[in-house]
Design an enzyme around this catalytic site. Structure first.
Site, PDB file in Angstrom:
ATOM      1  N   SER A 119       0.846  -1.191   0.000  1.00  0.00           N
ATOM      2  CA  SER A 119       0.000   0.000   0.000  1.00  0.00           C
ATOM      3  C   SER A 119       0.879   1.238   0.000  1.00  0.00           C
ATOM      4  CB  SER A 119      -0.895   0.020   1.243  1.00  0.00           C
ATOM      5  OG  SER A 119      -1.611   1.243   1.340  1.00  0.00           O
TER       6      SER A 119
ATOM      7  N   TYR B 169      -2.803   0.116  10.445  1.00  0.00           N
ATOM      8  CA  TYR B 169      -2.809  -0.545   9.135  1.00  0.00           C
ATOM      9  C   TYR B 169      -1.573  -0.147   8.343  1.00  0.00           C
ATOM     10  CZ  TYR B 169      -3.934  -1.235   4.205  1.00  0.00           C
ATOM     11  OH  TYR B 169      -3.878  -1.583   2.868  1.00  0.00           O
TER      12      TYR B 169
END
Length: 236
Positions: free
Chosen positions: A141, A153
Site C-alpha cells: 500500500s 494498518y
C-alpha cells in the site's frame, strides 16, 4: 498456442473479491491457470460461478494467516495443476482506527493477516517457485511508504514493504523474482468497514490487477521490485 497443461499457474490469497478477484480474472484471460483462497465459501463459490466455473480455476477456503491452510492451498494447487509459477499475497484488511483511539480487539487479526500471511505464503511456495523460477507478488500500500497519524494498518504495510525487499535478497539467488505492488486509494470492499469511500478519484481493482499482471509478465531474468500506483489527484 500454449497447451493448457503447460499454462503457467498462479495462486492468489484473498482472491474472492476486490483486487484479488480482478487479478484472477486478468490472469485467466491471459491464459494462466489460477487458484484463489479466501475465508468465505459463499463468496468464492459466487466468484467461480460468475466466471462460469472455468477448468483453469481452483478455489480453496482458508485463512491466509494459518500456515496449515496456506500450505494446503499450495499443495492442492501443485497436485491439480502440476506446477506453480506465481504467488500473489493479496489477503489483507484494515480496522480503520488509530493507535491512540482505536479498538485493540481487531488489531491482532489485522497484523497476522497483513504481515504474517505474506511471509507464510512465501515459505509454503518457495520450493515450487524455485522449480519454475517464478515470481512472488506482494500487495502492499502507499500507506507502507507514507506515515499517517496513528495508522496501525499503515504500520502493517510498512512491514510488507520491508518483507518484499528482505525476501528479494534471499530468493533472487534461486531465480525467483519479487514485486511489491503498492496501491493508493482503490474502490474495493476494503472500505466497507470504514463506512464510506474516501473523497477524490479512486483507482479500480481492475487497474491494480493490470499492474499485477504486468509484473507477472516481465521477461525471464527481469525483476521489477517496487510498483507504487496512485490515482491522479491523490497528493500523499
Amino acid at each position: 498456442m500454449t497447451d493448457s497443461h503447460d499454462a503457467p499457474v498462479a495462486l492468489i490469497t484473498g482472491g474472492g473479491s476486490g483486487i484479488g478477484a480482478a487479478a484472477a480474472r486478468r490472469l485467466l484471460d491471459a491464459g494462466h491457470r489460477v487458484a484463489v483462497t479466501g475465508r468465505g465459501a459463499a463468496r468464492l463459490r459466487g466468484f467461480a460461478e460468475e466466471l462460469g466455473d472455468p477448468d483453469g480455476l481452483l478455489t480453496f477456503v482458508g485463512n491466509a494467516a494459518d500456515y496449515d491452510d496456506v500450505r494446503s492451498a499450495v499443495d492442492r494447487t501443485l497436485k491439480e495443476f502440476g506446477r506453480l509459477d506465481t504467488v500473489v499475497a493479496n489477503a489483507g484488511f484494515a480496522t480503520h482506527d488509530t493507535v491512540a483511539e482505536g479498538d485493540p480487539t481487531g488489531w491482532t487479526e489485522m497484523v497476522l493477516t497483513n504481515v504474517l500471511g505474506p511471509a507464510l505464503l512465501i515459505r509454503a511456495s518457495i520450493d515450487a517457485l524455485k522449480e519454475t523460477r517464478g515470481r512472488i507478488v506482494l500487495v502492499g500500500s502507499v500507506a507502507g511508504f507514507v506515515h499517517g497519524p496513528g495508522n496501525i494498518y499503515g504500520a502493517t504495510k510498512w512491514a510488507v514493504t520491508g518483507l518484499a525487499e528482505n525476501a528479494r535478497r534471499e530468493v533472487t539467488e534461486f531465480g525467483v523474482g519479487v514485486t511489491l505492488v503498492a496501491p493508493g486509494r482503490v474502490e474495493t470492499p476494503f472500505w466497507d468497514s470504514y463506512g464510506s469511500l474516501p473523497p477524490g478519484h479512486l483507482l479500480t481493482a481492475d487497474q491494480i490487477a493490470d499492474s499485477i499482471v504486468w509484473a507477472v509478465g516481465q521477461p525471464a531474468g527481469v525483476d521489477v521490485n517496487t510498483v507504487v500506483v496512485r490515482p491522479i489527484g491523490q497528493p500523499i
